[in-house]
Design an enzyme around this catalytic site. Sequence first.
Site, PDB file in Angstrom:
ATOM      1  N   GLU A 418      -3.050  41.373  -3.535  1.00  0.00           N
ATOM      2  CA  GLU A 418      -2.289  42.600  -3.297  1.00  0.00           C
ATOM      3  C   GLU A 418      -2.677  43.716  -4.268  1.00  0.00           C
ATOM      4  OE1 GLU A 418       1.734  40.926  -1.215  1.00  0.00           O
ATOM      5  OE2 GLU A 418       1.582  40.647  -3.373  1.00  0.00           O
ATOM      6  N   GLU A 494      -0.886  33.022   2.403  1.00  0.00           N
ATOM      7  CA  GLU A 494       0.545  32.800   2.201  1.00  0.00           C
ATOM      8  C   GLU A 494       1.197  32.710   3.570  1.00  0.00           C
ATOM      9  OE1 GLU A 494       2.411  35.704  -0.369  1.00  0.00           O
ATOM     10  OE2 GLU A 494       0.700  35.720  -1.743  1.00  0.00           O
TER      11      GLU A 494
END
Length: 986
Positions: A418, A494
């Site tokens: 991220e 994820e």
Amino acid sequence: MTAARQRPAWYADTAPHHGALPPRALLDTDAVSLPLDGEWAFRCSPTAAGTAGFEDGRFDDRGWARVRVPHCWQLEGLPGPPRYSAPAYTNVTYPFPVDPPDVPDENPTGEYRRSFDLPAAPAGGRWTIRFEGVDSAFEVYVNGHRVGDAMGSRLVHEFDVTGSVRPTGNLVAVRVHQWSAGSYLEDQDMWWLSGIFRPVALLHRPADGIDDLFVHAGFDAATREGRLLVEGPEGAVVRIPALGVDAPANEPLALPGVEPWSAEVPRLYRGTVSTAGETVRISVGFRTVAIEDATLTVNGAPLALRGVNRHEWHPRTGRTLDPDTMRADVELMKRHNVNAVRTSHYPPDARFLALCDEYGLWVLDECDLETHGFEKVGWHRNPSGEPVWGEAYLDRMARTVERDKNHACVIGWSLGNESGRGANLESMAGWARQRDPDRFIHYEGDWDSTYVDVYSRMYADHAETELIGRGEEPPAADRAADAHRRALPFVLCEYAHAMGTGPGGLAEYAALFDAYPRLAGGFVWEWIDHGIVQRAATGPNAGAEFFAYGGDFGEDVHDGNFVADGLLFPDRRPSSGLAELAVAYAPVELAPRPGWVRVRSRLAHQDTSHLAYRWRVEDDGETVASGALDGPALEPGGCADVPLPDAAAPPGPATGRERWLTVSAHLAEPTPWAPAGHEVAFGQARLDRPEEEPRHPSRPAGDAPSLPLAGGGWRLGLGRFDAAGRLAELAGLPMAGPRLDLWRAPTDNDERAPGTAPAAAWRELGLDRLRHRTVSVAEEEGALSVVSHVMPAGSDVGYEVEYRWHAHDGGLHLDVVGSPLGAWQVPVPRLGVRLAVPAALDHVEWLGLGPGESYPDALASVRHGRFGADVAELQEPCVRPQENGARRGVRRAALSGGGASLTVTGAPFIFTARPWTSEALDAAAHPTDLVPDPDWLWVNLDAEHHGLGSGACGPVELPQYRLDARRFRLSLDFRADGSALGSAAG
């Protein structure tokens, strides 16, 4: 007059270090070393100024505290008030202004001092000091000389101290700043903690030693040949006795007949590399990672990553883990069929990777990088695209790769997490690919995937994942990159966010991974809840310990309990979610049928000869036959239908008892991670023919008419009802209810699902404050009929419910029929009834699904049988209290205690018992806020529940698990004995 701008401090410089040595592998060497862990003098200051002269040997630190290093200083003094600066948790938001690379003046700073003498070592050579992890920026002094500084909290830094040390009386002094330019690169959804949190050591680097090695060990699946190249210093000799290797380093070797390394069979060959001055021990695992036809393969077989994301965490020591804790984690993973770990979002303690080599876990090794907080400012000045940060990005990647390059378990390098997009990320990928072309490159943040080797996403829902598996996903934003991306395997870095009760939908994800070769699997978020042990200061449980989360330390900015989103509770107790994952990740699939069972291997590198099989037949939970089952040794991916013995056949004429067949797979021999007999998979099938439940049950035999009581109320058989028709007593056992219940204490997924969080809609509608109105109470043909409207204030929606009671055979029979009123726009949390019974009934025996909790989209891990537990044991200890503990498919539940009992039977229902109401559960911030009701135990008997999903960060429940308002019915029998408690009615 304009004031001159102050020159930025070194820790606000984007340069990753000043004076640190180039990165290298962390070697297991016979060279002399001195651990510097243990007691250090310590002082913490609120600003970066620190203490003048603290590095001087003449400085008097007798007034300083003494701490054990490694540690995180924010946890000193806990449980209780933090002794120094307090822990703080944020997920995305930086807890300081986004003004890169500068940081605030309020910058807690820890200073450390300790003395040491040089250990005996061969003459010559050099001395270095190695720090394996310091958060976030630190400078090092030896005997008053500043030897360097560094940033990169979870990365190894070494400094040459040869010119600064003396034989005895040395002083090492370290100043650590909590905030630095490096903090902008470390926004990794975790507690902000500081200090020297990994080991420290003084190392002797001998003359003619081995500073670095790169062990390349490939495997050709077609020829079964190993390929070995050990890059090292000229003149070094490689010896691997089991392979007969005694050869110079830097010489390619072809080794026929080697056993490959895999997560299923982690074959390691132990050896050494030696020079005149040093010997290094190596562990070699032969394996080749490749991409073929959009499929990720290892040793020629498609790779199925049945993984978890793993932060390093301990509730008392934070990010400082001891070897026993790391080993316990690995063994728990193996026992729950996990085969892969993503080291989110930084390289772990190197000892963890050695355990993964030894036990067998695929590892996606992630760089210490995340800049997620720049999303809050529109990615303005995000370091990923700023040239001034380029050196720091490359340094972080190099220190990740160089330290971990010799671990067989590491099959891919992840650039970070991220961090948006930018040229610095692409440069990292290019450098890593050139340095180590034998592993794949991963990064999720650029969906066009132009500089990575796998297409990665987080939290793609089931439908999107299936489209990707079929190669039918929407085109990449960059059309030129589309063909490249479609040729890549897909990894869910994820998925299935494991926060609170849940996650739901694991079995459906596993089915997709099995169905489509392009889907290389993924990593559930995440392994463990990051609770910090704290002590309740006030309230009825003052002094009791609980697990603190964001906001519990008075943080100005925090993200609450979002830090508690793991498959383990903070004390490492497995959750029901981990039990679900174990079934989703099972190495074999067992599908029993009357007379036979289909066995399908989900292994890729190992046959099933290490497994033994058992079968068991139970009638209403009582074993009537059992035995061992001869199962074939299936090749990887193989399937066979195995006949069952005659004793496992369906029963004869209907007996009124449910007969279930269970077939299970177990370890035939002990392993390093589990004993022989450990169960790795099971399957069940019902053998009897289910009796069809009558749609409109006839009045039970032995009815007695209901009679009005003087002064109001009703008597029906052994039951007494109040004037509103609510059951108040049965056979001397006080009761309250049952009456309609639509509410549950919202789960984290209910509370946090973005844009669609049902909890907010439920509260807005008022389902947490329902009101009951008795429409009628009447005797009808010997039955007591009670009709109610149940609705929230201010709304015209709700339920009409009829409770129809019959007396029979010393008990009561209840038919509940509920019908929705009005136009419902939201799902319903639950459909059922709630009643209160005496708190003394604190033990439960039930026939149904167990032993753990189960919900509509999370019930793969439970099985039909007979189970027992105390009511306290039925509760899942969620860090933030919420709905939990339901048992589905129950046909009989018996509560007992204090000489009294209550038994409920009926068509399969959902049973929940707890010492407090759902409202009390909802109001509690921590388990220590919950106080058992001294008088009542609260029991729910439900027809259905709304699904769990993983909407706190991932997909919400699948459509088939959404509970919309609908007509429902329950048919229940109650029998009680309350004579030992006395009559509450008087």
